[in-house]
Scaffold this active site. Structure first.
Site, short mmCIF file in Angstrom:
data_model
loop_
_atom_site.label_atom_id
_atom_site.label_comp_id
_atom_site.label_asym_id
_atom_site.label_seq_id
_atom_site.Cartn_x
_atom_site.Cartn_y
_atom_site.Cartn_z
N TYR A 131 -5.75 -17.40 6.80
CA TYR A 131 -5.82 -15.69 7.04
C TYR A 131 -6.79 -15.00 8.02
CZ TYR A 131 -5.97 -17.17 1.58
OH TYR A 131 -5.03 -17.30 0.83
N HIS B 54 -3.83 -25.84 0.54
CA HIS B 54 -3.05 -24.67 0.41
C HIS B 54 -2.02 -24.65 0.05
CE1 HIS B 54 -3.68 -20.68 1.67
NE2 HIS B 54 -2.98 -21.01 0.91
N SER C 13 -3.12 -13.96 -7.30
CA SER C 13 -2.28 -12.69 -7.79
C SER C 13 -2.09 -12.57 -9.14
CB SER C 13 -1.05 -12.94 -7.03
OG SER C 13 -0.88 -12.92 -5.71
N PRO C 14 -3.91 -12.19 -9.42
CA PRO C 14 -3.31 -12.09 -11.68
C PRO C 14 -2.76 -10.66 -11.35
CG PRO C 14 -5.16 -11.45 -10.37
CD PRO C 14 -4.42 -12.64 -9.34
N LEU C 15 -2.87 -9.53 -10.62
CA LEU C 15 -2.73 -8.15 -11.07
C LEU C 15 -0.91 -7.83 -9.97
CD1 LEU C 15 -6.35 -6.18 -10.29
CD2 LEU C 15 -4.73 -7.30 -12.88
N GLY C 16 -0.29 -9.57 -9.92
CA GLY C 16 0.71 -8.66 -9.19
C GLY C 16 1.27 -8.15 -7.85
N ARG C 17 -0.05 -8.80 -7.26
CA ARG C 17 0.01 -8.36 -5.74
C ARG C 17 -0.12 -6.49 -5.75
NH1 ARG C 17 0.32 -12.46 -2.65
NH2 ARG C 17 1.72 -14.12 -2.82
N GLY C 18 -0.52 -5.90 -7.02
CA GLY C 18 -0.96 -4.36 -7.52
C GLY C 18 -0.06 -4.30 -8.34
N PHE C 19 0.51 -4.54 -8.15
CA PHE C 19 2.35 -4.17 -9.55
C PHE C 19 2.04 -4.01 -10.57
CE2 PHE C 19 6.20 -3.59 -10.91
CZ PHE C 19 7.32 -2.91 -10.36
#
Length: 326
Positions: A54, A122, A201-207
């Site tokens: 990162y 990773h 990404s539990p929020l779908g990358r914000g989606f």
């Protein structure tokens, strides 16, 4: 903040994914990120997730600077195995014991710590024996360089082979209301072997927050612009799922993001999601999801509401899909 167990590693029930504080989601601001990190600790979030790529390296260095300012006990997870050049997305995967040892020393230096709480592979390179890598990581545990070993985006078969060499504490793989592949084999295997599970990404990358509309435009440097699920046609289709999640949120008097996180938390006591953010408002909103209790009826209604929906688009580009489920 409640606590949960990843294997025998005690962590906050909700962690903080730090990747976006360095790249992938547009411009970053270190000062703002520092505020978020300090506030996370105030809210009881002690489990911080980073990785050497990162930045590359910037994120571990940022966390290292933060750790010098923070006196609270924290659990630090970082990762190695993906090799990429600054500014490039194309990468290779190196699981050699030599690379693992060198990467560990480099991460310890950037983080400014003596021991990494959870050290993830990773991505797995199927051409390099997982047994040899696990033995090298086991040696790092014995040497006091790392406390626990994790694997990312791994198949159930590889997980079993790795676990036979040395206990795996956690598996980190994408998991959310729109990415549920792990429910077939990985989650049952983790439960069987007493391995924790860390959904990224539990929020779908914000989606899944409902913030993406047909008029949304990505900032320069935001890699979601090239992800298949976010192209116009697929996004229009996928918004149907979000609308149904939002309907449940309205019913419960919370946000779609909080419903999404509460759903994950209800999937098992060994599950610790790591939503990422660079904004105080979203951090506080995510942390409050721990107080959203979904009843059996709520869970059933939510599952029924989205059962007929098939998410459009792959998770990553063709390059990004390499190394998944290895």
């Amino acid at each position: 903040m409640q606590r949960r167990q990843l294997g025998n590693l005690d962590v906050s029930a909700i962690g903080l994914g730090c990747m976006g504080m360095s790249e992938f989601y547009g411009p970053h601001d270190d000062a703002e990120s520092m505020q978020v990190l300090h506030r996370a600790v105030e809210l009881g979030i002690s489990f911080l997730d980073t990785a050497d790529i990162y930045g590359p390296h910037h994120n571990e260095e940022l966390i290292g600077r933060f750790l010098k300012q923070c006196s609270e006990p924290l659990e630090i997870a970082t990762k190695f195995g993906i090799v990429r050049k600054p500014g490039e997305y194309a990468r290779t995967i190196d699981n050699s014991p030599e690379y693992a040892r060198a990467s560990c020393e480099a991460s310890l230096g950037r983080l400014g710590i003596d021991c990494i709480d959870l050290y993830h592979v990773h991505r797995v390179n199927a051409q390099q024996p997982i047994e040899e890598l696990m033995q090298a990581l086991a040696d790092l545990v014995k040497a006091g360089k790392i406390r626990h070993i994790g694997l990312c985006e791994v198949s159930a078969d590889t997980l079993r082979r790795a676990h036979a060499v040395h206990p795996v504490t956690a598996v980190q793989t994408e998991y959310s209301l729109w990415t549920r592949d792990v429910e077939e084999q990985i989650l049952p295997t983790c439960r069987e072997l007493n391995i924790g599970f860390v959904p990224y990404s539990p929020l779908g990358r914000g989606f899944l927050t409902g913030s993406f509309t047909a008029s949304t435009r990505f900032e320069e440097g935001d890699f979601r612009a090239m992800l298949p699920r976010f192209n116009e046609q697929n996004a229009n289709h996928n918004r149907i799922l979000v609308e149904r999640v939002q309907a449940m949120a309205t019913r419960l008097g919370c946000t779609a993001a909080q419903v999404s996180l509460a759903w994950l938390l209800a999937k098992g006591d060994n599950i610790v999601p790591i939503p990422g953010t660079r904004r105080l408002h979203y951090l506080e909103q995510n942390a409050a999801a721990i107080d959203v209790a979904l009843s059996a009826t709520d869970l059933s209604d939510l599952e029924s509401a989205i059962a007929d929906l098939e998410v459009a688009g792959e998770r990553y580009t063709a390059e990004g899909m390499k190394g998944l489920n290895a």
